[in-house]
Design a protein around this motif. Sequence first.
Motif, PDB file in Angstrom:
ATOM      1  N   GLN A 103       0.857  -1.187   0.000  1.00 44.03           N
ATOM      2  CA  GLN A 103       0.000   0.000   0.000  1.00 44.03           C
ATOM      3  C   GLN A 103       0.892   1.236   0.000  1.00 44.03           C
ATOM      4  OE1 GLN A 103      -3.482   0.309  -0.110  1.00 44.03           O
ATOM      5  NE2 GLN A 103      -3.222  -1.841  -0.650  1.00 44.03           N
ATOM      6  N   PRO A 104       0.439   2.303  -0.670  1.00 40.06           N
ATOM      7  CA  PRO A 104       1.247   3.522  -0.621  1.00 40.06           C
ATOM      8  C   PRO A 104       1.229   4.146   0.775  1.00 40.06           C
ATOM      9  CG  PRO A 104      -0.647   3.785  -2.103  1.00 40.06           C
ATOM     10  CD  PRO A 104      -0.760   2.442  -1.479  1.00 40.06           C
ATOM     11  N   ILE A 105       2.331   4.763   1.131  1.00 41.23           N
ATOM     12  CA  ILE A 105       2.403   5.468   2.421  1.00 41.23           C
ATOM     13  C   ILE A 105       2.048   6.918   2.114  1.00 41.23           C
ATOM     14  CG2 ILE A 105       3.905   6.071   4.364  1.00 41.23           C
ATOM     15  CD1 ILE A 105       5.722   3.661   3.337  1.00 41.23           C
ATOM     16  N   GLU A 106       0.798   7.262   2.310  1.00 44.81           N
ATOM     17  CA  GLU A 106       0.318   8.624   2.006  1.00 44.81           C
ATOM     18  C   GLU A 106      -0.257   9.239   3.267  1.00 44.81           C
ATOM     19  OE1 GLU A 106      -0.015  10.897  -0.767  1.00 44.81           O
ATOM     20  OE2 GLU A 106       1.607   9.643  -1.494  1.00 44.81           O
ATOM     21  N   ILE A 107      -0.252  10.548   3.342  1.00 39.45           N
ATOM     22  CA  ILE A 107      -0.837  11.241   4.488  1.00 39.45           C
ATOM     23  C   ILE A 107      -2.128  11.908   4.012  1.00 39.45           C
ATOM     24  CG2 ILE A 107      -0.494  13.086   6.181  1.00 39.45           C
ATOM     25  CD1 ILE A 107       2.579  12.645   5.708  1.00 39.45           C
ATOM     26  N   ALA A 108      -3.241  11.473   4.585  1.00 41.27           N
ATOM     27  CA  ALA A 108      -4.520  12.109   4.213  1.00 41.27           C
ATOM     28  C   ALA A 108      -4.530  13.526   4.783  1.00 41.27           C
ATOM     29  CB  ALA A 108      -5.683  11.301   4.772  1.00 41.27           C
ATOM     30  N   GLU A 109      -4.947  14.470   3.977  1.00 42.27           N
ATOM     31  CA  GLU A 109      -5.024  15.836   4.494  1.00 42.27           C
ATOM     32  C   GLU A 109      -6.233  16.557   3.931  1.00 42.27           C
ATOM     33  OE1 GLU A 109      -1.743  18.447   2.987  1.00 42.27           O
ATOM     34  OE2 GLU A 109      -0.891  16.553   2.321  1.00 42.27           O
ATOM     35  N   ASP A 110      -6.567  17.686   4.588  1.00 43.03           N
ATOM     36  CA  ASP A 110      -7.720  18.454   4.120  1.00 43.03           C
ATOM     37  C   ASP A 110      -7.435  19.028   2.739  1.00 43.03           C
ATOM     38  OD1 ASP A 110      -9.028  17.941   6.448  1.00 43.03           O
ATOM     39  OD2 ASP A 110      -8.484  19.849   7.400  1.00 43.03           O
ATOM     40  N   ALA A 111      -8.504  19.220   1.980  1.00 40.00           N
ATOM     41  CA  ALA A 111      -8.344  19.768   0.637  1.00 40.00           C
ATOM     42  C   ALA A 111      -7.765  21.180   0.702  1.00 40.00           C
ATOM     43  CB  ALA A 111      -9.697  19.797  -0.063  1.00 40.00           C
ATOM     44  N   GLY A 112      -6.778  21.420  -0.117  1.00 40.02           N
ATOM     45  CA  GLY A 112      -6.174  22.749  -0.149  1.00 40.02           C
ATOM     46  C   GLY A 112      -5.498  23.014  -1.479  1.00 40.02           C
ATOM     47  N   ILE A 113      -5.450  24.303  -1.850  1.00 39.98           N
ATOM     48  CA  ILE A 113      -4.768  24.728  -3.081  1.00 39.98           C
ATOM     49  C   ILE A 113      -3.663  25.694  -2.661  1.00 39.98           C
ATOM     50  CG2 ILE A 113      -5.026  25.902  -5.303  1.00 39.98           C
ATOM     51  CD1 ILE A 113      -7.910  25.006  -5.373  1.00 39.98           C
ATOM     52  N   TYR A 114      -2.457  25.419  -3.142  1.00 45.21           N
ATOM     53  CA  TYR A 114      -1.283  26.161  -2.685  1.00 45.21           C
ATOM     54  C   TYR A 114      -0.504  26.715  -3.881  1.00 45.21           C
ATOM     55  CZ  TYR A 114      -2.413  23.328   1.403  1.00 45.21           C
ATOM     56  OH  TYR A 114      -3.085  22.714   2.439  1.00 45.21           O
ATOM     57  N   PRO A 115      -0.677  27.991  -4.216  1.00 43.13           N
ATOM     58  CA  PRO A 115       0.189  28.584  -5.253  1.00 43.13           C
ATOM     59  C   PRO A 115       1.632  28.573  -4.741  1.00 43.13           C
ATOM     60  CG  PRO A 115      -1.683  30.025  -4.713  1.00 43.13           C
ATOM     61  CD  PRO A 115      -1.640  28.950  -3.677  1.00 43.13           C
ATOM     62  N   ILE A 116       2.523  27.979  -5.526  1.00 42.95           N
ATOM     63  CA  ILE A 116       3.925  27.832  -5.098  1.00 42.95           C
ATOM     64  C   ILE A 116       4.765  29.010  -5.573  1.00 42.95           C
ATOM     65  CG2 ILE A 116       6.025  26.449  -5.464  1.00 42.95           C
ATOM     66  CD1 ILE A 116       4.355  23.958  -5.406  1.00 42.95           C
ATOM     67  N   GLU A 117       5.642  29.475  -4.682  1.00 42.02           N
ATOM     68  CA  GLU A 117       6.699  30.421  -5.054  1.00 42.02           C
ATOM     69  C   GLU A 117       8.017  29.684  -4.883  1.00 42.02           C
ATOM     70  OE1 GLU A 117       5.688  33.121  -6.273  1.00 42.02           O
ATOM     71  OE2 GLU A 117       3.648  33.220  -5.475  1.00 42.02           O
ATOM     72  N   ASP A 118       8.908  29.870  -5.841  1.00 41.94           N
ATOM     73  CA  ASP A 118      10.166  29.113  -5.817  1.00 41.94           C
ATOM     74  C   ASP A 118      11.352  30.066  -5.951  1.00 41.94           C
ATOM     75  OD1 ASP A 118      12.131  27.206  -5.990  1.00 41.94           O
ATOM     76  OD2 ASP A 118      11.122  26.011  -7.536  1.00 41.94           O
ATOM     77  N   PRO A 119      11.651  30.811  -4.877  1.00 40.74           N
ATOM     78  CA  PRO A 119      12.724  31.810  -4.973  1.00 40.74           C
ATOM     79  C   PRO A 119      14.092  31.208  -5.304  1.00 40.74           C
ATOM     80  CG  PRO A 119      11.939  31.592  -2.696  1.00 40.74           C
ATOM     81  CD  PRO A 119      11.008  30.810  -3.553  1.00 40.74           C
ATOM     82  N   GLY A 120      14.274  29.921  -4.991  1.00 42.67           N
ATOM     83  CA  GLY A 120      15.554  29.265  -5.280  1.00 42.67           C
ATOM     84  C   GLY A 120      15.900  29.286  -6.757  1.00 42.67           C
ATOM     85  N   ILE A 121      14.903  29.269  -7.620  1.00 40.96           N
ATOM     86  CA  ILE A 121      15.165  29.349  -9.061  1.00 40.96           C
ATOM     87  C   ILE A 121      14.530  30.614  -9.655  1.00 40.96           C
ATOM     88  CG2 ILE A 121      15.577  26.893  -9.493  1.00 40.96           C
ATOM     89  CD1 ILE A 121      12.631  26.707 -10.434  1.00 40.96           C
ATOM     90  N   GLY A 122      14.101  31.526  -8.763  1.00 41.95           N
ATOM     91  CA  GLY A 122      13.656  32.852  -9.208  1.00 41.95           C
ATOM     92  C   GLY A 122      12.368  32.866  -9.999  1.00 41.95           C
ATOM     93  N   CYS A 123      11.403  32.024  -9.611  1.00 37.26           N
ATOM     94  CA  CYS A 123      10.122  32.060 -10.326  1.00 37.26           C
ATOM     95  C   CYS A 123       8.984  31.569  -9.443  1.00 37.26           C
ATOM     96  CB  CYS A 123      10.199  31.253 -11.623  1.00 37.26           C
ATOM     97  SG  CYS A 123      10.358  29.488 -11.380  1.00 37.26           S
ATOM     98  N   SER A 124       7.784  31.705  -9.965  1.00 43.24           N
ATOM     99  CA  SER A 124       6.600  31.150  -9.316  1.00 43.24           C
ATOM    100  C   SER A 124       6.325  29.781  -9.926  1.00 43.24           C
ATOM    101  CB  SER A 124       5.391  32.056  -9.556  1.00 43.24           C
ATOM    102  OG  SER A 124       5.669  33.379  -9.127  1.00 43.24           O
ATOM    103  N   GLY A 125       5.638  28.960  -9.156  1.00 44.63           N
ATOM    104  CA  GLY A 125       5.392  27.601  -9.620  1.00 44.63           C
ATOM    105  C   GLY A 125       3.906  27.332  -9.832  1.00 44.63           C
TER     106      GLY A 125
END
Length: 248
Positions: free
Chosen positions: A174-196
């Motif tokens: 079985q996969p080892i997954e963590i159930a979590e509440d529904a959420g949408i997360y706009p990613i920012e990726d300053p390490g490569i200088g862009c948004s994700g």
Amino acid sequence: MDSIKMTTQPRYIIQTGTTPAPETIYIQVTKDGPYLVHGSPKLLQVFIEKNETGNSGRYREGKTFESQDKMYLCRCGHSKKAPFCDGSHLKAGEDLTEAKNFTPLLEGSSEIDGPTQILTDNENYCAFSRFCDNGNRVWNEVQMQGKQHEQLTEFMVHNCAAGRLLVWDKKTLQPIEIAEDAGIYPIEDPGIGCSGPLMVRGGVRVESADGQSYEIRNRQALCRCGKSSNKPFCNGAHASVKYQDGIE
Ligand code: FES
């Protein structure tokens, strides 16, 4: 009376290990336009923060956006009000055609066998969050013996924004997954200088513009730069075009 044979077809394909979000929470891809989000899931900006070796270390929370039922989120990369749509797609001329890849992710995955865990990997869904290659490499970690390596493998996989990677318990298969509440997360990726991309967690159903549902997965990443060739899913193209969402 003849017995009536009833066959039941599952309504949606759900990836093994995924706990689906309540049915009221789902995302519709609109034709040549934004994502229409139903059910007011959490909407929270996150930053990929570096670890001590300068690689992806953790997600740091940023700005929380007011979530509403039936909100439109930009997927063309041109909105001045990101993460929301401001109608710019009408003039931007971005090709937002979906690739319509409805095949379950595991069908295109390769397998790497370790002593206690198995890693599955589908490169087509890479969102380039780089937790898998952050000084250590998940493909090596899974093959090593010991609790420390197991935990590191799970950490890397669970932070994989797109769900390209899954780690499986070799005993239970079985996969080892963590159930979590529904959420949408706009990613920012300053390490490569862009948004994700929009990281979507918690088994949220995504429906194509023609009404067909994609496989429901615990971790997904939706393109919002408009450049992915695997729309609506992210394929890391934002890193090449240095997509900037303009959120302060
Ligand atoms: S999809 Fe509407 S502004 Fe980007």
